[in-house]
Design an enzyme around this catalytic site. Structure first.
Site, PDB file in Angstrom:
ATOM      1  N   HIS A 155      71.427 -13.850  21.984  1.00  0.00           N
ATOM      2  CA  HIS A 155      70.599 -15.050  22.118  1.00  0.00           C
ATOM      3  C   HIS A 155      70.448 -15.342  23.605  1.00  0.00           C
ATOM      4  O   HIS A 155      71.426 -15.665  24.277  1.00  0.00           O
ATOM      5  CB  HIS A 155      71.260 -16.231  21.406  1.00  0.00           C
ATOM      6  CG  HIS A 155      71.417 -16.035  19.935  1.00  0.00           C
ATOM      7  ND1 HIS A 155      70.487 -16.471  19.017  1.00  0.00           N
ATOM      8  CD2 HIS A 155      72.397 -15.415  19.227  1.00  0.00           C
ATOM      9  CE1 HIS A 155      70.888 -16.146  17.803  1.00  0.00           C
ATOM     10  NE2 HIS A 155      72.039 -15.498  17.893  1.00  0.00           N
ATOM     11  N   LEU A 156      69.229 -15.245  24.113  1.00  0.00           N
ATOM     12  CA  LEU A 156      68.975 -15.491  25.530  1.00  0.00           C
ATOM     13  C   LEU A 156      68.463 -16.910  25.799  1.00  0.00           C
ATOM     14  O   LEU A 156      68.364 -17.322  26.954  1.00  0.00           O
ATOM     15  CB  LEU A 156      67.993 -14.450  26.080  1.00  0.00           C
ATOM     16  CG  LEU A 156      68.487 -12.995  26.030  1.00  0.00           C
ATOM     17  CD1 LEU A 156      67.448 -12.050  26.625  1.00  0.00           C
ATOM     18  CD2 LEU A 156      69.823 -12.839  26.743  1.00  0.00           C
ATOM     19  N   ASN A 212      65.138 -17.495  17.826  1.00  0.00           N
ATOM     20  CA  ASN A 212      65.331 -18.936  17.602  1.00  0.00           C
ATOM     21  C   ASN A 212      65.221 -19.679  18.934  1.00  0.00           C
ATOM     22  O   ASN A 212      66.190 -20.141  19.514  1.00  0.00           O
ATOM     23  CB  ASN A 212      66.650 -19.228  16.878  1.00  0.00           C
ATOM     24  CG  ASN A 212      67.856 -18.554  17.495  1.00  0.00           C
ATOM     25  OD1 ASN A 212      67.744 -17.629  18.291  1.00  0.00           O
ATOM     26  ND2 ASN A 212      69.038 -19.037  17.139  1.00  0.00           N
ATOM     27  N   ASP A 262      67.008 -15.134  12.426  1.00  0.00           N
ATOM     28  CA  ASP A 262      68.426 -15.320  12.716  1.00  0.00           C
ATOM     29  C   ASP A 262      68.738 -16.763  13.090  1.00  0.00           C
ATOM     30  O   ASP A 262      68.009 -17.392  13.853  1.00  0.00           O
ATOM     31  CB  ASP A 262      68.888 -14.404  13.847  1.00  0.00           C
ATOM     32  CG  ASP A 262      70.383 -14.509  14.050  1.00  0.00           C
ATOM     33  OD1 ASP A 262      71.122 -14.141  13.124  1.00  0.00           O
ATOM     34  OD2 ASP A 262      70.808 -15.001  15.099  1.00  0.00           O
ATOM     35  N   HIS A 284      75.838  -9.646  11.543  1.00  0.00           N
ATOM     36  CA  HIS A 284      77.218 -10.155  11.607  1.00  0.00           C
ATOM     37  C   HIS A 284      77.916 -10.299  10.245  1.00  0.00           C
ATOM     38  O   HIS A 284      78.245 -11.408   9.809  1.00  0.00           O
ATOM     39  CB  HIS A 284      77.275 -11.477  12.367  1.00  0.00           C
ATOM     40  CG  HIS A 284      76.176 -12.467  12.073  1.00  0.00           C
ATOM     41  ND1 HIS A 284      75.795 -12.833  10.788  1.00  0.00           N
ATOM     42  CD2 HIS A 284      75.371 -13.175  12.907  1.00  0.00           C
ATOM     43  CE1 HIS A 284      74.827 -13.720  10.856  1.00  0.00           C
ATOM     44  NE2 HIS A 284      74.553 -13.949  12.133  1.00  0.00           N
ATOM     45  N   ASN A 286      79.228 -18.869  13.457  1.00  0.00           N
ATOM     46  CA  ASN A 286      78.571 -18.649  12.175  1.00  0.00           C
ATOM     47  C   ASN A 286      78.073 -17.207  12.088  1.00  0.00           C
ATOM     48  O   ASN A 286      77.212 -16.829  12.871  1.00  0.00           O
ATOM     49  CB  ASN A 286      77.398 -19.619  12.018  1.00  0.00           C
ATOM     50  CG  ASN A 286      76.873 -19.673  10.602  1.00  0.00           C
ATOM     51  OD1 ASN A 286      77.502 -19.175   9.681  1.00  0.00           O
ATOM     52  ND2 ASN A 286      75.715 -20.289  10.430  1.00  0.00           N
ATOM     53  N   ASP A 290      76.449 -10.807  18.924  1.00  0.00           N
ATOM     54  CA  ASP A 290      75.954 -12.136  18.558  1.00  0.00           C
ATOM     55  C   ASP A 290      76.241 -13.123  19.692  1.00  0.00           C
ATOM     56  O   ASP A 290      76.673 -14.259  19.463  1.00  0.00           O
ATOM     57  CB  ASP A 290      76.556 -12.622  17.247  1.00  0.00           C
ATOM     58  CG  ASP A 290      75.857 -13.885  16.708  1.00  0.00           C
ATOM     59  OD1 ASP A 290      74.791 -14.248  17.234  1.00  0.00           O
ATOM     60  OD2 ASP A 290      76.394 -14.501  15.762  1.00  0.00           O
ATOM     61  N   HIS A 306      76.311 -21.771  24.621  1.00  0.00           N
ATOM     62  CA  HIS A 306      75.974 -23.186  24.492  1.00  0.00           C
ATOM     63  C   HIS A 306      76.483 -23.922  25.723  1.00  0.00           C
ATOM     64  O   HIS A 306      77.292 -23.387  26.497  1.00  0.00           O
ATOM     65  CB  HIS A 306      76.617 -23.789  23.239  1.00  0.00           C
ATOM     66  CG  HIS A 306      76.025 -23.319  21.952  1.00  0.00           C
ATOM     67  ND1 HIS A 306      74.775 -23.703  21.525  1.00  0.00           N
ATOM     68  CD2 HIS A 306      76.516 -22.479  21.003  1.00  0.00           C
ATOM     69  CE1 HIS A 306      74.523 -23.134  20.357  1.00  0.00           C
ATOM     70  NE2 HIS A 306      75.551 -22.378  20.022  1.00  0.00           N
TER      71      HIS A 306
END
EC number: 3.5.2.3
Length: 426
Positions: free
Chosen positions: A62-63, A94, A152, A232, A278, A305, A309
């Site tokens: 996730h970038l 996302n 995702d 995952h 998750n 994954d 954050h």
């Protein structure tokens, strides 16, 4: 430009390492051998007797850009990947806005071309805005470079929507990649449903929340003929149904993340958001099933994954913080230390799961050390022990419980298309 990596060692098929030098020219591997005259090269890098591998391939990161740049950016996320030895990463959609049209996807790729220091392949969503039941225009997105299709972060809740998306992806010869989570079975859960959840007074997430949707999707994949890839995997039931599906000839592949191979729910010391992910950390039997699934080929590859954050939002309780753990900078070190050093996995297996297999299952021309291949390489210090230090992270996120762990396998150098993308220095 002619570049030489000297004094390296490469892994051989009998799980030994042998001395090797890598000759790079025009962004490709020109030769692998020993004794190349240094004077003929424009650049010479000394691997100092350490391990040279193909650049690692991560099919799940996730970038966060656009939309969530306080968590991560393309620049920071790809620098983190390079520091971890990854030379190709596949980025989840996302984002805000979700790249669900060709125009939006082009805008993401424009930023990737501007800021990325490793190869980035961008996923497109299965449905518009991720949460809807309206399918995207797959053909238009493929023309703009969509790597594969996934929602995702959320499971596709309606079987009919998933069936139609699979039919379209099969027609377009693209993988349908699934975060599997039946929301009707969530019941507000924030960690694995087990003894530790009860001790902490937190609502649990049932294993069947994941495995039941995988079972549904596997039958849909059989009906449509799509390449179905499971993100995952975390439960023993999921491993079982994927294993059965492979035996039945269904085109399914699957990934597992390092944290699910190493940690379990009983390791969670307190109600603190760094432990919230998750799928959640599961039980001992689940962890063992994941390891066995890798060893017998049920699970095809390891993917991080990587989900950064903000520090403030992750420093809260499970009920208040978002799901996610960073992993790009720690994945190889953790897997090498906990499995190769202990004899559970061979080095060859780890290289296969983190470079060769993820490239193979998605048809990518990366993840290999061979003449003529892109010069995507990593050099790891497998003999030297270091400590995972959040202050050294290049990612904007530091949300991982592995900080302070002693590991081997630190990345010394990473090359992408023959150019240095990460160099530790002295």
């Amino acid at each position: 430009m002619k570049t030489l990596i000297k004094n390296g060692r490469i892994n051989t098929r009998n799980n030994e390492t042998t001395a090797a030098e890598i000759w790079i020219e025009a962004g490709k591997i020109k030769a692998i051998g020993t004794g190349f005259p240094e004077a003929e090269f424009d650049e010479v890098f000394d691997a100092k007797g350490q391990l040279i591998t193909p650049g690692l391939v991560d099919v799940h990161v996730h970038l966060r850009e656009p939309g969530f740049t306080y968590k991560e950016t393309i620049a920071a996320g790809t620098k983190a990947a390079a520091r971890g030895g990854f030379t190709t990463v596949c980025a989840m959609p996302n984002l805000d806005p979700v790249p669900d049209t060709a125009e939006k996807l082009k805008q993401v790729y424009d930023r990737i071309k501007q800021d990325a220091v490793v190869n980035v392949l961008q996923y497109a969503p299965i449905t518009k805005n991720l949460r809807s039941e309206e399918l995207v225009d797959q053909e238009a997105l493929i023309e703009e470079g969509a790597f594969a299709f996934t929602n995702d972060g959320v499971g596709v809740q309606t079987a009919g929507t998933m069936y139609l998306a699979m039919k379209e992806a099969a027609k377009n010869n693209k993988a349908l990649v699934a975060h599997t989570e039946d929301e009707s079975l969530l019941f507000g859960g924030v960690m694995h449903e087990g003894k530790r959840a009860k001790e902490l007074g937190l609502p649990g997430i049932l294993s069947v929340t994941e495995s039941s949707q995988i079972a549904r999707d596997l039958l849909l994949a059989e009906a449509t003929g799509v390449h179905y890839h499971v993100c995952h995997v975390s439960t023993k039931e999921s491993v079982r149904v994927i294993r059965d599906a492979k035996k039945a000839g269904i085109h399914v592949t699957a990934e597992v993340s390092p944290h699910h191979l190493i940690l379990i729910d009983e390791d969670i010391p307190e109600d603190f958001g760094f432990w919230k992910m998750n799928p959640p950390l599961r039980g001992k039997e689940d962890r063992e099933a994941l390891i066995e699934g890798l060893l017998d080929g049920t699970i095809d590859c390891i993917a991080t994954d990587h989900a950064p954050h903000g520090l403030e939002e992750k420093s809260r309780s499970f009920l208040q913080s978002p799901f996610g753990i960073v992993g790009s900078e720690t994945a190889f070190q953790l897997i090498y230390t906990h499995f190769v050093e202990t004899g559970r996995f061979t080095l060859e297996q780890v290289i296969d799961w983190m470079a060769v297999k993820p490239a193979e299952i998605f048809g990518l021309d990366v993840g290999t050390l061979r003449i003529g291949a892109p010069a995507d390489l990593a050099v790891f210090a497998t003999a030297h022990e270091s400590v995972i230090d959040k202050d050294e992270f290049l990612s904007k996120g530091e949300n991982t419980p592995f900080v302070g762990w002693k590991v081997k396998g630190e990345t010394l150098m990473t090359f992408v298309n023959g150019k240095i993308a990460w160099f530790k220095g002295e």
